[in-house]
Design a protein around this motif. Structure first.
Motif, PDB file in Angstrom:
ATOM      1  N   MET A  35      45.613  48.774  42.311  1.00 37.87           N
ATOM      2  CA  MET A  35      44.903  47.362  41.729  1.00 37.87           C
ATOM      3  C   MET A  35      46.103  46.454  41.345  1.00 37.87           C
ATOM      4  O   MET A  35      47.069  46.420  40.798  1.00 37.87           O
ATOM      5  N   ARG A  36      45.698  45.076  42.239  1.00 34.64           N
ATOM      6  CA  ARG A  36      46.677  44.281  42.157  1.00 34.64           C
ATOM      7  C   ARG A  36      45.674  42.872  41.426  1.00 34.64           C
ATOM      8  O   ARG A  36      44.720  42.954  41.298  1.00 34.64           O
ATOM      9  N   PRO A  37      46.959  41.697  41.177  1.00 35.20           N
ATOM     10  CA  PRO A  37      46.205  40.491  40.699  1.00 35.20           C
ATOM     11  C   PRO A  37      44.843  40.094  41.193  1.00 35.20           C
ATOM     12  O   PRO A  37      44.088  39.558  40.678  1.00 35.20           O
ATOM     13  N   ARG A  38      45.014  39.857  42.483  1.00 39.39           N
ATOM     14  CA  ARG A  38      43.717  39.462  43.426  1.00 39.39           C
ATOM     15  C   ARG A  38      42.554  40.285  43.340  1.00 39.39           C
ATOM     16  O   ARG A  38      41.440  39.877  43.006  1.00 39.39           O
ATOM     17  N   ASP A  39      42.829  41.655  43.657  1.00 38.33           N
ATOM     18  CA  ASP A  39      41.540  42.471  43.199  1.00 38.33           C
ATOM     19  C   ASP A  39      41.071  42.220  41.924  1.00 38.33           C
ATOM     20  O   ASP A  39      40.131  42.479  41.804  1.00 38.33           O
ATOM     21  N   PHE A  40      42.086  42.534  40.939  1.00 36.34           N
ATOM     22  CA  PHE A  40      41.716  42.234  39.518  1.00 36.34           C
ATOM     23  C   PHE A  40      40.663  40.977  39.212  1.00 36.34           C
ATOM     24  O   PHE A  40      39.891  41.061  38.310  1.00 36.34           O
ATOM     25  N   SER A  41      41.493  39.890  39.986  1.00 33.74           N
ATOM     26  CA  SER A  41      40.173  38.662  39.629  1.00 33.74           C
ATOM     27  C   SER A  41      39.064  38.737  40.311  1.00 33.74           C
ATOM     28  O   SER A  41      37.942  38.193  39.525  1.00 33.74           O
ATOM     29  N   HIS A  42      39.019  39.458  41.358  1.00 32.03           N
ATOM     30  CA  HIS A  42      37.582  39.815  41.867  1.00 32.03           C
ATOM     31  C   HIS A  42      36.793  40.590  41.079  1.00 32.03           C
ATOM     32  O   HIS A  42      35.584  40.346  40.696  1.00 32.03           O
ATOM     33  N   LEU A  43      37.581  41.894  40.460  1.00 28.73           N
ATOM     34  CA  LEU A  43      36.801  42.482  39.632  1.00 28.73           C
ATOM     35  C   LEU A  43      36.316  41.831  38.329  1.00 28.73           C
ATOM     36  O   LEU A  43      35.221  41.972  37.876  1.00 28.73           O
ATOM     37  N   CYS A  44      36.926  40.919  37.621  1.00 27.97           N
ATOM     38  CA  CYS A  44      36.472  40.107  36.485  1.00 27.97           C
ATOM     39  C   CYS A  44      35.406  39.390  36.788  1.00 27.97           C
ATOM     40  O   CYS A  44      34.571  39.046  36.001  1.00 27.97           O
ATOM     41  N   PHE A  78      37.973  51.491  39.683  1.00 22.20           N
ATOM     42  CA  PHE A  78      39.031  51.235  40.504  1.00 22.20           C
ATOM     43  C   PHE A  78      38.683  51.512  42.009  1.00 22.20           C
ATOM     44  O   PHE A  78      39.120  50.837  42.889  1.00 22.20           O
ATOM     45  N   ASP A  79      37.861  52.665  42.412  1.00 21.63           N
ATOM     46  CA  ASP A  79      37.670  52.748  43.627  1.00 21.63           C
ATOM     47  C   ASP A  79      36.973  51.826  44.238  1.00 21.63           C
ATOM     48  O   ASP A  79      37.263  51.470  45.720  1.00 21.63           O
ATOM     49  N   ALA A  80      36.044  51.005  43.585  1.00 16.59           N
ATOM     50  CA  ALA A  80      35.470  49.882  44.240  1.00 16.59           C
ATOM     51  C   ALA A  80      36.209  48.728  44.398  1.00 16.59           C
ATOM     52  O   ALA A  80      36.107  47.864  45.422  1.00 16.59           O
ATOM     53  N   PHE A  81      37.358  48.234  43.737  1.00 17.35           N
ATOM     54  CA  PHE A  81      37.880  46.983  43.907  1.00 17.35           C
ATOM     55  C   PHE A  81      39.458  47.304  44.082  1.00 17.35           C
ATOM     56  O   PHE A  81      40.282  46.447  44.516  1.00 17.35           O
TER      57      PHE A  81
END
Length: 304
Positions: free
Chosen positions: A221-230, A198-201
């Motif tokens: 955490m938002r959808p764009r952050d989550f896309s980059h995380l995936c 969570f802290d990283a993304f």
């Protein structure tokens, strides 16, 4: 008699003996004649008996032949009678079948007449209902037109102002870039620790200062952050990057699948609670997203 009267006694005896012999000979002749007649009669009777036997045999043969002829005639009569009976039954069945067909045709014709009558009635009712609906529609349109004309200009201006404000807010939110972690920072992420991920993304709330970037309460955490995380998690698993076509809409799809439909951002607590299944089922989520895109018809060979 002369010999006996004038002769000696010896001559008389001789004459008597001759007479007796003559009588015996005559009797024998008569007996022989009678026997010959008996023989002839017996021969004639035997021939007649033979003829009678022949006639009896012929009569028996004729009777047998007549009996055979009568039995054959009786069998033919029985056969003809059975054939006549079968023909009669077949004719009776054919007549019954024809009568049933006539009744069925008559019923079909009557049903057709009833159906045509019902169809005409239905068409008349449908036409009247259509016209009544058209009248109601015209009345509703007139009412809507009257209502739209009766609205005040002030209400319309207020609605337009609210719409402009909402568009401006959306534009400002879309211009906020997500916080993308550096490659070195991603390489140091402990994927087993949801807090570190969570802290990283996660990105900062709009209006937050960089000084508060270390605080988890200011991050979401938002959808764009989550896309980059995936995508980073996919590479961490040793798989190749997702293609551009496959990546379309995957962030929003995965975010909604993990955190719920209609959710636009999550804090650290909710992320830490729901991140565990993602680390195990990311590839399954990708497959589901790919199949949904194929079902929706959004993937074409030319695009691939």
């Amino acid at each position: 008699g002369v010999l006996m009267e004038g002769g000696s006694p010896a001559g008389a005896a001789f004459a008597k003996e001759l007479l007796s012999q003559a009588r015996e000979i005559s009797d024998l002749r008569h007996a022989l004649g009678a026997e010959a007649g008996v023989r002839e009669r017996s021969v004639r009777l035997e021939s007649e008996a033979a003829e009678c036997r022949l006639e009896a045999a012929s009569t028996r043969r004729v009777e047998r032949e007549q009996a055979e002829l009568w039995s054959e005639a009786a069998a033919e009569v029985r056969l003809l009678r059975s054939q006549v009976d079968r023909l009669g039954e077949a004719r009776h069945l054919r007549l019954r079948h024809e009568e049933a067909e006539d009744v069925q045709r008559l019923g079909t014709a009557e049903q057709g007449v009833e159906t045509r009558t019902e169809l005409r009635d239905y068409q008349r009712r449908a036409t009247s209902e259509i016209w009544s609906l058209r009248l109601e529609l015209n009345e509703a349109r007139q009412e809507c037109r009257q209502l739209s004309e009766s609205q005040s200009a002030a209400e319309i201006r207020s609605l337009r102002l609210e719409l402009d404000e909402a568009r401006q807010e959306c534009r400002q939110l879309s211009q906020i870039p997500p916080r993308q972690p550096q490659s070195a920072e991603v390489g140091r992420v402990d994927w087993d620790d949801p807090g570190a991920v969570f802290d990283a993304f996660a990105s900062l709330e709009p209006g937050s200062s960089e000084a508060s970037s270390s605080s988890r309460d200011a991050k979401r955490m938002r959808p764009r952050d989550f896309s980059h995380l995936c995508e980073c998690l996919r590479r961490h698993e040793g798989r190749s990057p997702m293609s551009t076509v496959q990546r379309q809409g995957f962030g929003e799809f995965a975010f909604s699948a993990v955190f719920g439909e209609g959710v636009t951002q999550v804090d650290h607590a909710r992320f830490a609670l729901l991140f565990g299944p993602l680390a195990v089922g990311l590839e399954e989520l990708e497959n589901w997203h790919w199949r949904s895109m194929n079902r929706d018809g959004r993937i074409h060979l030319t695009a691939i």
